[in-house]
Each structure stands twice: as structure tokens, then as C-alpha cells.
Design a protein around this motif. Structure first.
Motif, mmCIF file in Angstrom:
data_model
loop_
_atom_site.group_PDB
_atom_site.id
_atom_site.type_symbol
_atom_site.label_atom_id
_atom_site.label_comp_id
_atom_site.label_asym_id
_atom_site.label_seq_id
_atom_site.Cartn_x
_atom_site.Cartn_y
_atom_site.Cartn_z
ATOM 1 N N TYR A 1 0.838 -1.207 0.000
ATOM 2 C CA TYR A 1 0.000 0.000 0.000
ATOM 3 C C TYR A 1 0.875 1.259 0.000
ATOM 4 C CZ TYR A 1 -3.183 3.634 1.691
ATOM 5 O OH TYR A 1 -3.894 4.798 1.834
ATOM 6 N N ILE B 1 -0.633 2.909 -3.879
ATOM 7 C CA ILE B 1 -1.820 3.762 -3.739
ATOM 8 C C ILE B 1 -1.579 4.961 -2.805
ATOM 9 C CG2 ILE B 1 -4.209 3.782 -2.844
ATOM 10 C CD1 ILE B 1 -3.938 2.498 -5.664
ATOM 11 N N THR C 1 4.800 5.121 -8.165
ATOM 12 C CA THR C 1 4.807 3.761 -7.608
ATOM 13 C C THR C 1 6.237 3.314 -7.345
ATOM 14 O OG1 THR C 1 2.989 3.328 -9.152
ATOM 15 C CG2 THR C 1 3.848 1.430 -7.952
ATOM 16 N N TYR D 1 -4.388 -6.526 2.633
ATOM 17 C CA TYR D 1 -4.176 -5.293 1.852
ATOM 18 C C TYR D 1 -5.462 -4.459 1.785
ATOM 19 C CZ TYR D 1 -3.056 -2.381 -2.245
ATOM 20 O OH TYR D 1 -2.846 -1.326 -3.105
ATOM 21 N N SER E 1 -6.070 -0.410 1.848
ATOM 22 C CA SER E 1 -6.339 0.287 0.590
ATOM 23 C C SER E 1 -7.822 0.272 0.234
ATOM 24 C CB SER E 1 -5.549 -0.409 -0.532
ATOM 25 O OG SER E 1 -5.976 0.052 -1.790
ATOM 26 N N TYR F 1 -8.823 0.039 -2.643
ATOM 27 C CA TYR F 1 -8.889 -0.823 -3.835
ATOM 28 C C TYR F 1 -8.254 -2.173 -3.524
ATOM 29 C CZ TYR F 1 -9.078 3.959 -5.580
ATOM 30 O OH TYR F 1 -9.391 5.275 -5.755
ATOM 31 N N GLU G 1 -7.161 -3.999 -8.676
ATOM 32 C CA GLU G 1 -7.545 -2.608 -8.991
ATOM 33 C C GLU G 1 -6.363 -1.662 -8.796
ATOM 34 O OE1 GLU G 1 -12.260 -2.938 -7.609
ATOM 35 O OE2 GLU G 1 -10.700 -2.417 -6.147
ATOM 36 N N SER G 2 -5.585 -1.919 -7.762
ATOM 37 C CA SER G 2 -4.411 -1.081 -7.487
ATOM 38 C C SER G 2 -3.393 -1.189 -8.623
ATOM 39 C CB SER G 2 -3.747 -1.496 -6.170
ATOM 40 O OG SER G 2 -4.670 -1.394 -5.108
ATOM 41 N N LYS H 1 -4.486 0.822 -11.531
ATOM 42 C CA LYS H 1 -4.331 2.257 -11.292
ATOM 43 C C LYS H 1 -2.865 2.700 -11.333
ATOM 44 C CE LYS H 1 -8.418 3.347 -8.572
ATOM 45 N NZ LYS H 1 -8.895 4.315 -9.564
ATOM 46 N N GLU H 2 -1.979 1.844 -10.871
ATOM 47 C CA GLU H 2 -0.591 2.257 -10.655
ATOM 48 C C GLU H 2 0.365 2.056 -11.835
ATOM 49 O OE1 GLU H 2 0.939 3.689 -7.822
ATOM 50 O OE2 GLU H 2 -1.125 4.090 -7.253
#
Length: 337
Positions: A197, A201, A206, A230, A234, A236, A240-241, A244-245
Motif C-alpha cells: 500500500y 496507492i 509507484t 491489503y 487500501s 482498492y 484494482e491497485s 491504477k498504478e
């Protein structure tokens, strides 16, 4: 009763911390390599080639047994069985049968080599194999790769990929993943979940190196618990993370890894479904998964497939393939359970 026998099968094959096996291709009983070799020779010599016999024999024998048949064939016919099969067969059926004449590790090593040799890299194949194989499988693939191609797998992967994508694949190829342990380390689970995390996020940008080290060095059961934990840090989940990352091949690799940590056989089931139902069916993907997993976990892939799609893998194969290719795939999948 089926459940009991499946559980016992899992027990007998899950000794010493290895991943359990759920093969569809198991050793043939009353095996007679000389008789099988004679049947194959007759099938090859038949006018127009008797493909059905070749399929019947080779899909119902393990790799170890096929090797014995090849030795018997060479003694009897004074020629190499693989070359004879190559000459007699063509197209999709030939690809499957020649794949069956390699061990699982030889087949994987050859597929990896094919994906990085020549112009352009077939990242999809590289990601599928390197991100879905266990530590044990990767150790064997590295050994066989060197034996077959006189090259180090790590060097070839490094020379053909770049950036964080290369770093992730190399970390996997270095096979540093922790052994399975019966001890659950809750502190470490919390620490890793927090680190994932904090490295993604929580911050701008990252810290990919942290993600790579955790995902390439921890055992699978540990990571399953980390991804659960996790979610308490988070908003997400892990998938999903990742979306996004990170982007591109790195994103695809992390997603395959996480899918395989959570349920590897479901990953393969989804991949088969997508490959068969996509426009211009990705035959190569279907062939690779069925050939490479038939002595590993294809039985479990079949059951995950049915649970997920409400239709058996065998049924989908019948709808989306034809001829000898369909017959050989069905031969490897075995009867519907």
C-alpha cells in the motif's frame, strides 16, 4: 465419492510442500511400448495416415511412456519416431503431437525461446509462462533451457525486455520465492500488505521495486493472506491497485501473477475461454495451455472452467474447433467429470 478420491489423489501427490497435481493424462496401465510403437508405425504407413490411432495412443500415455514408445519405435523401425510423425502429420495436429513428445519443462522452455527469438518479442507468451509457473517448475525450465539452447534463460530474458517489466521477469526467473511453510506469520503478512500500500496507492507514483520483491519472493499462501489484509489498508483490492498504478506489459504481468496466486487453474480456464471465443481463435494459446498442463493440473482447470462458464471445457472445444485438432484436444482433456 468423487470428492474423496480427488482429495486422496491430492494427498498422494502433495508431499513435501509441492503444488498438488491434477493431471488428465496419467500413466496407462498394462503399458506395452513395443505394441504401441507397432501401432504408430502402422498408422503412419497407412495410406492417408491413420491420425485417430496416433491420437488414441499418444494422448493416453504420459511423457515418460511416450519416450519409451519412441525408443521402441527406433529399435523396430530403424528411424526416429519424432521425424516420422513430423513427416506424416501437419498443421494443428502436428503442433500438439510434437508438443507431447517433449517433457513439460522442455515444452515451456521451447515456447519461451520461440517468444524471444527473432524479430519482436511475444510478450503475451512470456508473461503467461513466467508469471504462472511455480518456483519448482521455473528451476527445471532454466535447467532445460540451458541444455536445449546453450544459453542462460536470465540473459535471454534480460536481452529481450526492458525497464520494470524486465526487472519483474528477472526476479521471477531468479526463483527466490520462499518455500511453503506451515507457520503463518501474521506480523509479516501485515508488514507486506502495508508495504504494498505504501509503495503504491498511498504515494504519488509507484515504488515498483517493493512490489516486485514482495511478489517474487513470498510464498503463494503468504501472498494470498497479504492480498486479503491489503484491503484493510487500501480502498482498492490488489488487482484494482495494479490497474491504477502501472501500465502495459508490467501491468499485465502483475495481474497474471495475482490471478495465479489467487487461483491459478481459474486463470488458465479464463485464458482458454478467451482464446477459443475470440475472433480468429488463438489456437496457439489453446494448444500451449492444454499441452503444458495435461500432466500438471488440467483436471482442475476443467472443473474451474465448468464452475466459471457453466459449460464444460470439452463442450467449448467441440463448438470452437474441428477435425483432428478437436479430437487431440479432447483426448488430452479426457472425459467430462
Amino acid at each position: 465419492m468423487a470428492l474423496v478420491s480427488e482429495f486422496l489423489g491430492q494427498l498422494s501427490l502433495n508431499i513435501g510442500g509441492h503444488e498438488p497435481l491434477f493431471p488428465t493424462v496419467v500413466p496407462a496401465v498394462n503399458f506395452d511400448p513395443d505394441k504401441d510403437a507397432a501401432r504408430i508405425e502402422t498408422a503412419i504407413k497407412t495410406k492417408g495416415v491413420d491420425e485417430q490411432t496416433i491420437i488414441d495412443v499418444l494422448t493416453k500415455r504420459t511423457y515418460a511412456q511416450r519416450r519409451e514408445i519412441a525408443f521402441s519405435y527406433e529399435r523396430m523401425a530403424k528411424k526416429d519416431m519424432i521425424s516420422a510423425l513430423k513427416g506424416a502429420l501437419s498443421g494443428s495436429l502436428e503442433n500438439v503431437i510434437l508438443g507431447l513428445m517433449k517433457s513439460t519443462a522442455q515444452y515451456d522452455a521451447t515456447e519461451i525461446r520461440g517468444s524471444i527469438k527473432g524479430l519482436g518479442t511475444d510478450e503475451e507468451t512470456l508473461i503467461e509462462i513466467l508469471c504462472s509457473r511455480s518456483n519448482e517448475e521455473l528451476v527445471e525450465i532454466k535447467r532445460v533451457y540451458k541444455e536445449l539452447f546453450k544459453k542462460e534463460l536470465e540473459k535471454d530474458v534480460a536481452g529481450d525486455t526492458s525497464g520494470n517489466f524486465a526487472k519483474l521477469l528477472l526476479a521471477l526467473v531468479q526463483t527466490k520465492r520462499a518455500e511453503l511453510s506451515s507457520i503463518i506469520d501474521y506480523e509479516k503478512i501485515d508488514e507486506d500488505a502495508r508495504a504494498l500500500y505504501d509503495a503504491g496507492i498511498k504515494i504519488k507514483g509507484t515504488d515498483v521495486a517493493t512490489w516486485i520483491s514482495i511478489m517474487s519472493e513470498r510464498s503463494v499462501p503468504h501472498l494470498q493472506k497479504v492480498f486479503q489484509k491489503y484491503k484493510s489498508y487500501s480502498p482498492y483490492d490488489m488487482q484494482e491497485s495494479i490497474v491504477k498504478e502501472v501500465k502495459g506489459d508490467l501491468q499485465r504481468s502483475f495481474l497474471v501473477l495475482v490471478d495465479c496466486f489467487e487461483n491459478k487453474q481459474l486463470y488458465f480456464a479464463k485464458r482458454l475461454n478467451e482464446a477459443m471465443k475470440s475472433k480468429g481463435a488463438k489456437e496457439k494459446v489453446v494448444t500451449r495451455i492444454i499441452v503444458s498442463r495435461c500432466e500438471v493440473d488440467l483436471k482442475k482447470i476443467c472443473s474451474e472452467y465448468k464452475s466459471c462458464f457453466g459449460q464444460s471445457l470439452q463442450q467449448t472445444i467441440m463448438e470452437h474447433t474441428k477435425g483432428d485438432y478437436q479430437k487431440v484436444l479432447l483426448g488430452l482433456c479426457g472425459p467430462e467429470q
